[in-house]
Design a protein around this motif. Structure first.
Motif, PDB file in Angstrom:
ATOM      1  N   LYS A 109       0.838  -1.205   0.000  1.00  0.00           N
ATOM      2  CA  LYS A 109       0.000   0.000   0.000  1.00  0.00           C
ATOM      3  C   LYS A 109       0.878   1.262   0.000  1.00  0.00           C
ATOM      4  O   LYS A 109       0.627   2.206  -0.756  1.00  0.00           O
ATOM      5  CB  LYS A 109      -0.892  -0.033   1.251  1.00  0.00           C
ATOM      6  CG  LYS A 109      -2.019   0.966   1.253  1.00  0.00           C
ATOM      7  CD  LYS A 109      -2.865   0.825   2.500  1.00  0.00           C
ATOM      8  CE  LYS A 109      -3.284   2.194   2.994  1.00  0.00           C
ATOM      9  NZ  LYS A 109      -3.635   2.171   4.412  1.00  0.00           N
ATOM     10  N   ASN A 110       1.908   1.262   0.846  1.00  0.00           N
ATOM     11  CA  ASN A 110       2.799   2.420   0.899  1.00  0.00           C
ATOM     12  C   ASN A 110       3.615   2.559  -0.379  1.00  0.00           C
ATOM     13  O   ASN A 110       3.904   3.671  -0.819  1.00  0.00           O
ATOM     14  CB  ASN A 110       3.722   2.331   2.116  1.00  0.00           C
ATOM     15  CG  ASN A 110       3.007   2.776   3.370  1.00  0.00           C
ATOM     16  OD1 ASN A 110       2.184   3.692   3.332  1.00  0.00           O
ATOM     17  ND2 ASN A 110       3.290   2.119   4.484  1.00  0.00           N
ATOM     18  N   GLN A 111       3.970   1.445  -0.997  1.00  0.00           N
ATOM     19  CA  GLN A 111       4.718   1.517  -2.260  1.00  0.00           C
ATOM     20  C   GLN A 111       3.858   2.136  -3.358  1.00  0.00           C
ATOM     21  O   GLN A 111       4.346   2.924  -4.173  1.00  0.00           O
ATOM     22  CB  GLN A 111       5.186   0.124  -2.686  1.00  0.00           C
ATOM     23  CG  GLN A 111       6.298  -0.410  -1.811  1.00  0.00           C
ATOM     24  CD  GLN A 111       6.844  -1.729  -2.325  1.00  0.00           C
ATOM     25  OE1 GLN A 111       7.143  -1.876  -3.493  1.00  0.00           O
ATOM     26  NE2 GLN A 111       6.966  -2.695  -1.436  1.00  0.00           N
ATOM     27  N   LEU A 112       2.574   1.794  -3.366  1.00  0.00           N
ATOM     28  CA  LEU A 112       1.665   2.364  -4.368  1.00  0.00           C
ATOM     29  C   LEU A 112       1.502   3.866  -4.150  1.00  0.00           C
ATOM     30  O   LEU A 112       1.485   4.650  -5.099  1.00  0.00           O
ATOM     31  CB  LEU A 112       0.300   1.661  -4.325  1.00  0.00           C
ATOM     32  CG  LEU A 112       0.306   0.244  -4.902  1.00  0.00           C
ATOM     33  CD1 LEU A 112      -1.030  -0.459  -4.631  1.00  0.00           C
ATOM     34  CD2 LEU A 112       0.580   0.272  -6.413  1.00  0.00           C
ATOM     35  N   ARG A 113       1.414   4.265  -2.862  1.00  0.00           N
ATOM     36  CA  ARG A 113       1.288   5.692  -2.528  1.00  0.00           C
ATOM     37  C   ARG A 113       2.522   6.447  -3.055  1.00  0.00           C
ATOM     38  O   ARG A 113       2.395   7.525  -3.650  1.00  0.00           O
ATOM     39  CB  ARG A 113       1.171   5.827  -0.996  1.00  0.00           C
ATOM     40  CG  ARG A 113       1.267   7.246  -0.483  1.00  0.00           C
ATOM     41  CD  ARG A 113       1.030   7.337   1.030  1.00  0.00           C
ATOM     42  NE  ARG A 113       1.934   6.526   1.830  1.00  0.00           N
ATOM     43  CZ  ARG A 113       3.205   6.841   2.103  1.00  0.00           C
ATOM     44  NH1 ARG A 113       3.720   7.959   1.628  1.00  0.00           N
ATOM     45  NH2 ARG A 113       3.950   6.052   2.840  1.00  0.00           N
ATOM     46  N   ILE A 114       3.703   5.871  -2.872  1.00  0.00           N
ATOM     47  CA  ILE A 114       4.945   6.520  -3.315  1.00  0.00           C
ATOM     48  C   ILE A 114       5.004   6.582  -4.844  1.00  0.00           C
ATOM     49  O   ILE A 114       5.347   7.612  -5.428  1.00  0.00           O
ATOM     50  CB  ILE A 114       6.162   5.782  -2.729  1.00  0.00           C
ATOM     51  CG1 ILE A 114       6.230   6.057  -1.231  1.00  0.00           C
ATOM     52  CG2 ILE A 114       7.456   6.200  -3.411  1.00  0.00           C
ATOM     53  CD1 ILE A 114       7.044   5.062  -0.446  1.00  0.00           C
ATOM     54  N   LEU A 115       4.614   5.487  -5.502  1.00  0.00           N
ATOM     55  CA  LEU A 115       4.617   5.478  -6.977  1.00  0.00           C
ATOM     56  C   LEU A 115       3.698   6.554  -7.530  1.00  0.00           C
ATOM     57  O   LEU A 115       4.043   7.230  -8.500  1.00  0.00           O
ATOM     58  CB  LEU A 115       4.191   4.094  -7.493  1.00  0.00           C
ATOM     59  CG  LEU A 115       5.288   3.038  -7.482  1.00  0.00           C
ATOM     60  CD1 LEU A 115       4.700   1.653  -7.765  1.00  0.00           C
ATOM     61  CD2 LEU A 115       6.379   3.372  -8.499  1.00  0.00           C
ATOM     62  N   SER A 116       2.536   6.750  -6.897  1.00  0.00           N
ATOM     63  CA  SER A 116       1.638   7.772  -7.446  1.00  0.00           C
ATOM     64  C   SER A 116       2.168   9.166  -7.134  1.00  0.00           C
ATOM     65  O   SER A 116       2.024  10.073  -7.954  1.00  0.00           O
ATOM     66  CB  SER A 116       0.186   7.563  -6.995  1.00  0.00           C
ATOM     67  OG  SER A 116       0.084   7.746  -5.619  1.00  0.00           O
ATOM     68  N   ALA A 117       2.841   9.344  -5.987  1.00  0.00           N
ATOM     69  CA  ALA A 117       3.461  10.645  -5.692  1.00  0.00           C
ATOM     70  C   ALA A 117       4.556  10.943  -6.718  1.00  0.00           C
ATOM     71  O   ALA A 117       4.667  12.062  -7.216  1.00  0.00           O
ATOM     72  CB  ALA A 117       4.044  10.650  -4.285  1.00  0.00           C
ATOM     73  N   LEU A 118       5.349   9.930  -7.073  1.00  0.00           N
ATOM     74  CA  LEU A 118       6.415  10.120  -8.062  1.00  0.00           C
ATOM     75  C   LEU A 118       5.834  10.422  -9.437  1.00  0.00           C
ATOM     76  O   LEU A 118       6.358  11.253 -10.174  1.00  0.00           O
ATOM     77  CB  LEU A 118       7.303   8.868  -8.129  1.00  0.00           C
ATOM     78  CG  LEU A 118       8.238   8.643  -6.940  1.00  0.00           C
ATOM     79  CD1 LEU A 118       8.860   7.257  -7.005  1.00  0.00           C
ATOM     80  CD2 LEU A 118       9.330   9.708  -6.898  1.00  0.00           C
ATOM     81  N   ALA A 119       4.728   9.759  -9.775  1.00  0.00           N
ATOM     82  CA  ALA A 119       4.087   9.999 -11.076  1.00  0.00           C
ATOM     83  C   ALA A 119       3.584  11.440 -11.141  1.00  0.00           C
ATOM     84  O   ALA A 119       3.711  12.098 -12.171  1.00  0.00           O
ATOM     85  CB  ALA A 119       2.939   9.013 -11.279  1.00  0.00           C
ATOM     86  N   ARG A 120       3.050  11.938 -10.019  1.00  0.00           N
ATOM     87  CA  ARG A 120       2.587  13.336  -9.975  1.00  0.00           C
ATOM     88  C   ARG A 120       3.762  14.285 -10.176  1.00  0.00           C
ATOM     89  O   ARG A 120       3.665  15.233 -10.949  1.00  0.00           O
ATOM     90  CB  ARG A 120       1.905  13.637  -8.632  1.00  0.00           C
ATOM     91  CG  ARG A 120       0.402  13.406  -8.643  1.00  0.00           C
ATOM     92  CD  ARG A 120      -0.285  14.123  -7.480  1.00  0.00           C
ATOM     93  NE  ARG A 120       0.313  13.826  -6.180  1.00  0.00           N
ATOM     94  CZ  ARG A 120       0.036  12.728  -5.461  1.00  0.00           C
ATOM     95  NH1 ARG A 120      -0.830  11.849  -5.900  1.00  0.00           N
ATOM     96  NH2 ARG A 120       0.605  12.549  -4.292  1.00  0.00           N
ATOM     97  N   GLN A 121       4.896  14.014  -9.497  1.00  0.00           N
ATOM     98  CA  GLN A 121       6.102  14.859  -9.656  1.00  0.00           C
ATOM     99  C   GLN A 121       6.502  14.934 -11.126  1.00  0.00           C
ATOM    100  O   GLN A 121       6.763  15.997 -11.650  1.00  0.00           O
ATOM    101  CB  GLN A 121       7.299  14.242  -8.904  1.00  0.00           C
ATOM    102  CG  GLN A 121       7.336  14.512  -7.415  1.00  0.00           C
ATOM    103  CD  GLN A 121       8.551  13.826  -6.770  1.00  0.00           C
ATOM    104  OE1 GLN A 121       9.497  13.449  -7.445  1.00  0.00           O
ATOM    105  NE2 GLN A 121       8.516  13.678  -5.462  1.00  0.00           N
TER     106      GLN A 121
END
Ligand code: NI
Length: 173
Positions: free
Chosen positions: A150-162
């Motif tokens: 779950k936390n990995q998915l949160r980080i991936l979407s934050a990186l995609a937003r960046q």
């Protein structure tokens, strides 16, 4: 010396398992010099060859404030580790992402120096954390992969937003 480009997560090449260095030749010495320049320019405290797309067992660490205590570990292997400690970690392959990871509190490692001479080193605290983080890179693992799915998915979407924001800005210019 040349500054190298650092692979950015989730680049699949970060999952490559590094091979042992066979000969410490001029190519390896140049790699270490370039990696040092790259790490200091990015204000990092550690860098694994994996991150510059060279899949050999070479890591650099410098946790000093003065930025002049470079530790070069070639073919590093853990001999012993113990205890447990949690640090907030970051990584030059995931700018602006900081997450807590639990690791061994201390470790003893064996490695070769730039002259090919074997040595042993005991580390604890930040240095022990940093060495374990870089050793993970050599086996193709990025620190966020210690976290829950779950936390990995949160980080991936934050990186995609960046990435989207950077692309947006580039379009304007
Ligand atoms: Ni890293």
């Amino acid at each position: 010396m040349a500054k190298l480009s650092i692979l950015q997560y989730p680049d699949e090449r970060l999952h490559t398992v590094a091979l042992p260095v066979q000969d410490i030749d001029d190519g390896i010495r140049r790699l270490v010099a370039d990696m040092a320049q790259t790490m200091y320019a990015a204000d990092g405290i550690g860098l694994a060859a994996t991150q510059v797309d060279v899949h050999l067992r070479v890591i650099l660490v410098d946790i000093s404030e003065s930025r002049n205590e470079l530790l070069v570990l070639i073919n590093p292997e853990v001999i012993k580790m113990g205890g447990s400690e949690e640090f907030e970690e970051g990584c030059l392959s995931l700018p602006d992402i900081y997450e807590k990871v639990k690791r061994a509190a201390w470790l003893r490692i064996r490695a070769l120096d730039l002259d090919g001479k074997p040595f042993e080193l005991q580390a604890d605290g930040l240095k022990a954390m940093c060495i374990q983080h870089e050793l993970d890179h050599l086996r193709g693992m990025v620190f966020v992969e210690h976290l829950s799915q779950k936390n990995q998915l949160r980080i991936l979407s934050a990186l995609a937003r960046q990435t989207t924001q950077v692309r947006g800005r580039q379009k304007i210019r």
